[in-house]
Design an enzyme around this catalytic site. Structure first.
Site, PDB file in Angstrom:
ATOM      1  N   CYS A 165       0.800  -1.221   0.000  1.00  0.00           N
ATOM      2  CA  CYS A 165       0.000   0.000   0.000  1.00  0.00           C
ATOM      3  C   CYS A 165       0.837   1.276   0.000  1.00  0.00           C
ATOM      4  O   CYS A 165       0.287   2.376  -0.010  1.00  0.00           O
ATOM      5  CB  CYS A 165      -0.949  -0.018   1.181  1.00  0.00           C
ATOM      6  N   HIS A 305      -2.610   7.732   6.336  1.00  0.00           N
ATOM      7  CA  HIS A 305      -2.907   6.414   5.778  1.00  0.00           C
ATOM      8  C   HIS A 305      -4.294   5.974   6.229  1.00  0.00           C
ATOM      9  O   HIS A 305      -5.081   5.495   5.420  1.00  0.00           O
ATOM     10  CB  HIS A 305      -1.830   5.420   6.217  1.00  0.00           C
ATOM     11  N   GLU A 316      -0.754   5.065  13.843  1.00  0.00           N
ATOM     12  CA  GLU A 316      -0.462   6.266  13.047  1.00  0.00           C
ATOM     13  C   GLU A 316      -0.632   7.526  13.887  1.00  0.00           C
ATOM     14  O   GLU A 316       0.143   8.476  13.742  1.00  0.00           O
ATOM     15  CB  GLU A 316      -1.336   6.323  11.797  1.00  0.00           C
ATOM     16  N   LYS A 337      -9.621   7.821   2.775  1.00  0.00           N
ATOM     17  CA  LYS A 337     -10.088   6.437   2.615  1.00  0.00           C
ATOM     18  C   LYS A 337     -11.481   6.244   3.192  1.00  0.00           C
ATOM     19  O   LYS A 337     -12.155   5.257   2.871  1.00  0.00           O
ATOM     20  CB  LYS A 337      -9.113   5.472   3.284  1.00  0.00           C
ATOM     21  N   HIS A 342      -9.838   1.750   0.468  1.00  0.00           N
ATOM     22  CA  HIS A 342      -8.384   1.599   0.388  1.00  0.00           C
ATOM     23  C   HIS A 342      -8.001   1.062  -0.991  1.00  0.00           C
ATOM     24  O   HIS A 342      -8.284  -0.085  -1.310  1.00  0.00           O
ATOM     25  CB  HIS A 342      -7.923   0.659   1.493  1.00  0.00           C
ATOM     26  N   PHE A 403       1.829  -3.640   3.824  1.00  0.00           N
ATOM     27  CA  PHE A 403       2.212  -4.940   4.366  1.00  0.00           C
ATOM     28  C   PHE A 403       3.692  -5.177   4.071  1.00  0.00           C
ATOM     29  O   PHE A 403       4.193  -4.846   2.999  1.00  0.00           O
ATOM     30  CB  PHE A 403       1.390  -6.057   3.726  1.00  0.00           C
TER      31      PHE A 403
END
Length: 417
Positions: A165, A305, A316, A337, A342, A403
């Protein structure tokens, strides 16, 4: 050595809330949710039955039936958003040195739909390998920039960044670095993803990553809300034309913003979970600030994010608190998002566009679907909940985490001579 300056001269977007930059921005500032029940396949037996799909996209109308069949949706999306960006930038490649124009693209997965279809067809057969000759070139993650370069005759650096991502944030940083080092004049950069299919939804369901709020899809993406229960899958593409400043000025280009920095880091912690204290995320924001020659006091907006996962959002917030100190109370943060879902490898690109447009219009897009405060978060932090906010935005930062512990953060500022 003295770095060259890098500016944004064109934008293109295909998103779950709009099939152009104008539609996308209108959806963002009006708090439109792109989530709905999935239409592209039968979801009866799936835990999650909704996603943020691209809507009213006619691949055959755009590409022609024959050409569309040769391309995975993630490449179709890339070509579509790039065509808008090329037109927006006013590019006439016959008048430019195409050996100095490259394409760097991001995709976390690539042609998942193609891979799924071919393997399922093989499994249904008698074991005879009857694969489509376009199988491999449709599927591989690097094929999107290949097709873009072929379409426009661009012979500069050409490759794909794959960092889950964080992929298209990494593509922006790579393009930025080549340009400021004088290795090229212009890049078409960004990212695309198309994972809303049986394998994508089923795979993320298996790891308990997706929201299962099937009774209310439109409000399922709830970043920083107490009742968040996972991310909502999205699809689409974002294209940004990055250009060396003097090259842009020489051709009379309009300039949206200046890209001034990028940071990269690793969590070095877990294959899917972020570091619980946000160490990698804090490090990447600090690295981007250092690269840009800025301090936390310079930042007005952070497009976070913010995936709406129980463990991702808190780390975050910890990271931003560590990176910005008391300045966190002055800035706006928001997760777009909440509206787009996402977009995985395309998230960085579409969120960079949101950040650039926040600079242009002095409006912060909201974090929608906020219903219940999470007591774990400092109530003095401005998450821009539910409604866009007007404020002067001179510098904006955008985060992407993937990831594998991949982190990438980019910074844009209002352009000044």
């Amino acid at each position: 050595m003295e770095f060259k300056r890098v500016v944004v001269t064109g934008l293109g977007a295909l998103t779950p809330i709009g099939n152009s930059v104008a539609e996308y921005w209108d959806g963002l500032i009006n708090g439109v949710s792109g989530a709905a029940y999935i239409k592209s396949f039968d979801v009866e037996k799936f835990k999650t039955k909704f996603a943020c799909e691209v809507k009213n996209f006619d691949a055959e109308g755009f590409l022609g039936r024959k050409e569309a069949r040769k391309l995975d949706p993630f490449v179709q999306y890339a070509l579509f958003s790039t065509e808008e960006a090329v037109k927006d930038a006013g590019l006439d490649f016959e008048k430019l040195d195409t050996s100095r124009i490259g394409v760097i693209w991001g995709s976390g997965i690539g042609g998942l739909k193609t891979f799924l279809d071919e393997v399922v067809n093989f499994a249904k057969g008698d074991g005879t390998p009857k694969f489509n000759p376009f199988f491999i070139p449709k599927m591989i993650a690097d094929i999107a920039p290949g097709h873009i370069s072929i379409k426009y005759g661009l012979r500069g650096p050409n490759f794909t960044t794959v960092s889950a991502c964080a992929s298209s944030n990494n593509s922006l940083i790579d393009a930025f670095n080549y340009l400021r080092l004088g290795k090229a004049n212009m890049f078409i950069t960004g990212g695309s993803e198309a994972i809303i299919n049986e394998a994508g939804i089923g795979g993320f369901n298996a790891m308990h990553a997706l929201s299962t709020r099937n009774d209310d899809p439109a409000t399922a993406s709830r970043p920083f809300d107490l009742d968040r229960d996972g991310f909502v899958a999205g699809e689409g593409a974002g294209t940004i034309i990055l250009e060396e400043l003097e090259h842009a000025k020489a051709r009379g280009a309009k300039i949206y913003a200046e890209m001034v920095g990028g940071g990269m880091s690793a969590d070095a912690y877990h294959m899917t979970a972020p570091h619980p204290e946000g160490l990698g995320a804090s490090l990447v924001m600090k690295a981007a600030l250092e690269d840009a020659g800025l301090t936390p006091a310079d930042i007005d907006y952070v497009n976070v994010h913010g995936t709406s996962t129980p463990i991702g959002d808190p780390q975050e917030v910890k990271a931003i608190t560590d990176a910005f100190g008391d300045e966190i109370y002055r800035i706006n943060i928001s997760s777009t998002k909440s509206m787009t879902g996402h977009l995985l490898g395309a998230a960085g690109a579409v969120e960079a566009i949101a950040s650039i447009l926040a600079l242009k219009h002095d409006i912060i897009p909201p974090t929608i679907n906020h219903f219940t405060d999470d007591p774990a978060f400092d109530p003095k932090i401005n998450f821009t909940f539910n409604k866009a906010q007007k404020r002067v935005v001179n510098v904006a930062q955008s985060n992407g985490f993937g990831f594998g512990g991949h982190n990438a953060s980019v910074i844009f500022k209002k352009y000044q001579e």
